[in-house]
Design an enzyme around this catalytic site. Structure first.
Site, PDB file in Angstrom:
ATOM      1  N   GLU A 237     -11.723  14.118  -4.817  1.00  0.00           N
ATOM      2  CA  GLU A 237     -12.105  13.454  -3.563  1.00  0.00           C
ATOM      3  C   GLU A 237     -12.929  14.395  -2.684  1.00  0.00           C
ATOM      4  OE1 GLU A 237      -8.409  10.325  -2.952  1.00  0.00           O
ATOM      5  OE2 GLU A 237      -8.182  12.358  -2.246  1.00  0.00           O
TER       6      GLU A 237
ATOM      7  N   LYS B   4      -5.494  14.489   2.998  1.00  0.00           N
ATOM      8  CA  LYS B   4      -5.669  13.634   1.838  1.00  0.00           C
ATOM      9  C   LYS B   4      -4.923  14.251   0.654  1.00  0.00           C
ATOM     10  CE  LYS B   4      -9.515  11.712   0.705  1.00  0.00           C
ATOM     11  NZ  LYS B   4      -8.730  10.491   0.365  1.00  0.00           N
TER      12      LYS B   4
ATOM     13  N   ASP C  45     -13.382   6.061   1.355  1.00  0.00           N
ATOM     14  CA  ASP C  45     -12.111   6.596   0.850  1.00  0.00           C
ATOM     15  C   ASP C  45     -11.021   6.410   1.906  1.00  0.00           C
ATOM     16  OD1 ASP C  45     -10.277   7.852  -0.790  1.00  0.00           O
ATOM     17  OD2 ASP C  45     -11.380   9.741  -0.950  1.00  0.00           O
TER      18      ASP C  45
HETATM   19  C1  5RP Z   1      -5.350   9.989  -2.673  1.00  0.00           C
HETATM   20  C2  5RP Z   1      -5.630   9.912  -1.211  1.00  0.00           C
HETATM   21  C3  5RP Z   1      -5.530   8.590  -0.560  1.00  0.00           C
HETATM   22  O1  5RP Z   1      -6.729   8.309   0.074  1.00  0.00           O
HETATM   23  C4  5RP Z   1      -4.426   8.637   0.452  1.00  0.00           C
HETATM   24  O2  5RP Z   1      -3.229   9.037  -0.192  1.00  0.00           O
HETATM   25  C5  5RP Z   1      -4.221   7.284   1.121  1.00  0.00           C
HETATM   26  O3  5RP Z   1      -3.658   6.379   0.219  1.00  0.00           O
HETATM   27  P1  5RP Z   1      -3.438   4.857   0.582  1.00  0.00           P
HETATM   28  O4  5RP Z   1      -4.778   4.263   0.814  1.00  0.00           O
HETATM   29  O5  5RP Z   1      -2.732   4.293  -0.642  1.00  0.00           O
HETATM   30  O6  5RP Z   1      -2.558   4.777   1.807  1.00  0.00           O
HETATM   31  O7  5RP Z   1      -5.950  10.884  -0.559  1.00  0.00           O
HETATM   32  O8  5RP Z   1      -5.413  11.311  -3.147  1.00  0.00           O
END
Ligand code: 5RP
Length: 236
Positions: A111, A102, A89
């Site tokens: 998540e 997050k 993630d």
């Molecule tokens: C979604 C999240 C994502 O992991 C976080 O926002 C990072 O996003 P990105 O990979 O687009 O930079 O927590 O809820």
């Protein structure tokens, strides 16, 4: 081979490619949300087609569910009996103790549920996400829709600038996959993520908080030159 393939990728994709090399046939794999996790999902799809990799995915959002289906990953809900082998993630911020913010994409509840059911949580990101202290990114808090204004007032006692998130280019509040609202807390600096998480979760109406403490087991940072670093965790 990995280095060759990574040479022309952006930093998020570089991190994703390295993390996906940890996935093996037979695994149950948690599939994160956001643009970095989307790279990982596509790479898993590539491996399914190229090598016949056999895995089952657990998606963390409806968007991820759709993408995983498109690239041919069979999906299940969180397994109750044997858990998830590895989850890959992204994150909005990561500190040296592997505490995370997050929820920038709104998927923090699912998540966190998937992360908590995982033996390994591999966080993938570009160097901009690595911070000395968390808090420059507004902390997302998912709240029950009913009575959200009262919950926001309670949150404003901790962060006066706490505000409701709106859907992109819309005057409607952002709605999570499970029908909650998100209040974003621009806190500046978070000195103690662990106690802040507990304090916020004790507020009635709060479903969960975008602070992930003691969940990430490794962090892979992709670099713009195609290299990547696996960080080691400092004690909290
Ligand atoms: C979604 C999240 C994502 O992991 C976080 O926002 C990072 O996003 P990105 O990979 O687009 O930079 O927590 O809820």
């Amino acid at each position: 081979m990995l280095t060759e393939k990574a040479a022309n990728m952006d930093a998020k994709a570089v991190a994703a490619l390295r993390a996906v090399s940890l996935v093996k046939s037979g695994m149950v794999v948690g599939l994160g949300s956001g643009s970095t996790a989307a790279h990982a999902i596509r790479f898993i799809g590539d491996r399914i087609r190229a090598e016949g990799l056999e895995i089952i995915g657990v998606p963390t959002s409806s968007v991820t569910n759709r993408l995983a289906g498109e690239v041919g990953i069979p999906l299940i809900d969180i397994p109750s009996n044997h858990g998830i082998d590895i989850t890959i993630d992204g994150a909005d911020e990561v500190n040296s103790s592997f505490c995370l913010i997050k929820g920038g994409g709104g998927a923090l509840v699912r998540e966190k549920l998937v992360a908590a059911a995982s033996r390994e949580l591999v966080i993938i990101c570009d160097p901009s996400k690595i911070k000395l202290k968390l808090g420059a990114f507004p902390l997302p808090v998912t709240v029950v829709k009913f009575g959200w204004e009262a919950t926001k007032c309670r949150l404003q006692e901790i962060c006066p600038e706490a505000h409701l998130r709106f859907a992109r280019e819309s005057e409607e509040p952002y709605l999570t996959d499970d029908g909650g609202y998100i209040i974003d807390l621009p806190l500046g600096v978070i000195e103690d993520p662990d106690s802040l998480e507990r304090q916020l979760k004790a507020i009635t109406g709060v479903i969960d908080v975008g602070l992930f403490v003691n969940l990430a087991t490794s962090v892979i940072v992709g670099n713009p030159d195609g290299s990547s670093d696996e960080l080691t965790r400092n004690s909290p």
